[in-house]
Design an enzyme around this catalytic site. Structure first.
Site, PDB file in Angstrom:
ATOM      1  N   GLN A  96      35.392  36.594  41.479  1.00  0.00           N
ATOM      2  CA  GLN A  96      35.513  35.903  42.757  1.00  0.00           C
ATOM      3  C   GLN A  96      36.679  36.502  43.540  1.00  0.00           C
ATOM      4  O   GLN A  96      37.724  36.818  42.977  1.00  0.00           O
ATOM      5  CB  GLN A  96      35.743  34.406  42.531  1.00  0.00           C
ATOM      6  CG  GLN A  96      35.764  33.555  43.801  1.00  0.00           C
ATOM      7  CD  GLN A  96      37.144  33.420  44.421  1.00  0.00           C
ATOM      8  OE1 GLN A  96      38.161  33.572  43.756  1.00  0.00           O
ATOM      9  NE2 GLN A  96      37.186  33.114  45.719  1.00  0.00           N
ATOM     10  N   SER A  97      36.495  36.698  44.853  1.00  0.00           N
ATOM     11  CA  SER A  97      37.515  37.245  45.737  1.00  0.00           C
ATOM     12  C   SER A  97      37.936  38.633  45.255  1.00  0.00           C
ATOM     13  O   SER A  97      37.107  39.535  45.200  1.00  0.00           O
ATOM     14  CB  SER A  97      38.694  36.270  45.833  1.00  0.00           C
ATOM     15  OG  SER A  97      39.547  36.623  46.895  1.00  0.00           O
ATOM     16  N   ALA A  98      39.204  38.804  44.863  1.00  0.00           N
ATOM     17  CA  ALA A  98      39.596  40.114  44.327  1.00  0.00           C
ATOM     18  C   ALA A  98      38.810  40.445  43.066  1.00  0.00           C
ATOM     19  O   ALA A  98      38.569  41.619  42.772  1.00  0.00           O
ATOM     20  CB  ALA A  98      41.094  40.136  44.031  1.00  0.00           C
TER      21      ALA A  98
END
Length: 533
Positions: free
Chosen positions: A212-214
């Site tokens: 998730q995200s990075a």
């Protein structure tokens, strides 16, 4: 990570001395150590925590490729507690250095308690988010995922070097070290999975990666690394809110300035070719302070240290890699949330780049975006304003900026990946998380998957039903290659270059929808100026 006593070893052996069909032993012997895990009858999971997968990246191994598997035999290891997490860029020296460390390359393996080692299970590897500068794996445990899944699987998380330890650039480092050390840690972890996951009941030929995200950006980079050659380390990739960070070449002005600033704060500035010798001899606390100070100098930038183009592992930007088909030819599953762009600008100390300040103007919005993408031009910004007329956002500068940033960084990245996979005739699934009740900001979809994820809002019955559907969709993609959550709607693969159709995940109203022409147009614009991003 501690060696266990002979008495503790005897107790563990007596607890579960034999391995029989349908029963998983809590002891795993690898060629560099024997690991004793924990059996949780309540959750139905056997966990092996703090399993070292590489040598400590300290001293001369700083900013070098990880050495994996470990070169020293570890003997008998108590794997019932987590290892240290990697030092974050924003960490202060008041943080306990026994829980964070440069010596942080550890993984955690979670196996269903009734796993049958004669029938290896699919494997899901998860990378945590945190802007490549923070976060850790410890909060991401698979109880909810495993309980919702129709079929069993093995869940694995890993630490990777962060911030100045994992994502430092510059020509000096390229000449005597590696760029993107954090991504190389992830690659080493995936090779570790191939070599060892069979000992834990996993099937090395059925490995999916997720984040998730990075962490989603990490899966994206692993898919496009080495020009798309994934070494058969994984057969599917997933990502929640994949991030499109600024992607200069390792020796461009921006990473060179970051390196110089960091070296100066660490007391190693002006030493020429001896700079890295000095940095590798420095204490971890000195480098932690230096990284923190470097970030504080960038008052308009959220995440100065991120993956960049190194010319070898990461050879080009994501837009170029995906639109030109230079990525691993595997099924993909990516998506984003409605309000991805909310709140980011408000956290910046520089008022000139903070659109929540009373005197903010469109110049403030430009300053904010340029703080994240140092090559972003005023000409491109003016073109963007025509695609995001402020009248469409109740004449709110904040809402206009949020939509711009959310799409350019996250939403359009999911469109790029799924659309490019579709163009390559690969199975691609795109989702859109839209939850007006609980909020659909960045990372809020994780409430569905991990007990540790909390917000200020309490799920109601519709939310809980949606979460169960989401867990089934996600885990069935891992175990079967097709997201399924009957009686929820059938999830169709995307069929166009913008990843359309996608699954809209809304409480009480889960359904397939088209990606709008407006979104497609805006994403095409952002991707057309990829050299600025």
């Amino acid at each position: 990570m501690i060696l266990i006593s002979s008495l503790a070893l005897l107790a563990l052996l007596c607890f579960n001395p034999t391995l029989t069909r349908g029963q998983l032993n809590a002891t795993v012997a690898l060629d560099y150590g024997t690991f004793f895990g924990a059996v949780n009858e309540t959750s139905g999971i056997v966990s092996y925590l703090g399993v070292r997968f590489a040598d400590a990246p300290i001293g001369d191994l700083r900013w070098r490729a990880p050495v994996s598997p470990p070169t020293t035999h570890l003997g008998e290891v108590d794997a019932t507690d987590y290892g240290p997490t990697c030092i974050s860029t924003s960490q202060s020296l008041t943080v306990n250095f026994t829980t964070t460390s440069e010596d942080c390359l550890f993984g955690n393996v979670y196996v269903p308690i009734d796993a049958d080692l004669s029938a290896p299970l699919p494997v899901l590897v998860y990378w945590h988010g945190g802007g490549y500068r923070g976060g850790n794996s410890h909060s991401y445990t698979p109880e909810w995922l495993m309980h919702s899944s129709t079929n069993p699987f093995v869940f694995v998380t890993f630490e990777y070097r962060l911030g100045q330890f994992g994502f430092l650039g510059g020509s000096l480092l390229a000449a005597d070290g590696v760029i993107n050390a954090g991504l190389l840690d992830q690659r080493a972890a995936l090779r570790w999975v191939q070599r060892y996951i069979g000992h834990f009941g996993g099937d090395s030929s059925r490995v999916s990666i997720w984040g998730q995200s990075a962490g989603a950006g990490s899966t994206m980079f692993q898919v496009m690394a080495n020009g798309g050659y994934n070494e058969d380390l994984f057969h599917a990739a997933m990502g929640d809110s994949p991030t499109m960070n600024y992607m200069p070449l390792y020796n461009d002005t921006y990473p060179e300035e970051l390196f110089s600033q960091f070296a100066s704060f660490a007391g190693c500035g002006g030493l020429g070719s001896e700079t890295l010798t000095c940095l590798r001899a420095a204490n971890s606390s000195v480098l932690t302070v230096a990284g923190n100070a470097t970030v504080k100098q960038r008052t308009s930038t959220l995440y100065p240290f991120s993956p960049i183009i190194d010319g070898t592992f990461i050879r080009e930007g994501p837009v170029e890699a995906f639109t030109n088909g230079r990525f691993a030819q595997i099924p993909v599953f990516y998506g984003s949330n409605t309000n991805e762009g909310a709140f980011w600008s408000a956290g910046l100390p520089n008022a000139a780049a903070n659109t929540s300040t009373p005197n903010a103007t469109k110049t403030t919005t430009y300053n904010f975006i340029r703080g994240q993408y140092a090559s972003f031009t005023s000409e491109s910004f003016e073109k963007a304003l025509h695609l995001y007329p402020i009248e469409d956002y109740n004449n709110s500068l904040v809402l206009q900026e949020q939509q711009m940033y959310g799409e350019m960084r996250f939403i359009c990245t999911a469109v790029l990946i799924t659309g490019s996979a579709t163009d390559a005739s690969l199975d691609a699934y795109q989702y859109y998380y839209d939850n007006p009740h609980l909020g659909d900001y960045h990372h809020y979809e994780l409430q569905a998957f991990f007990p540790s994820e909390e917000t200020d809002f309490t799920p109601d019955a519709n939310d809980e039903a949606l979460f169960e559907i989401m867990r089934k969709y996600w885990t069935s993609f891992v175990t079967s290659g097709v997201p399924q959550a009957a009686p929820a709607p059938q999830w169709h693969t995307a069929s166009t270059s913008d990843g359309s159709q996608r699954m809209r995940l809304q409480p009480g109203n889960v359904h397939m929808e088209d990606v709008t022409d407006g979104l497609s147009e805006r994403c095409e614009f952002w991707h057309s100026i990829s050299k600025e991003l």
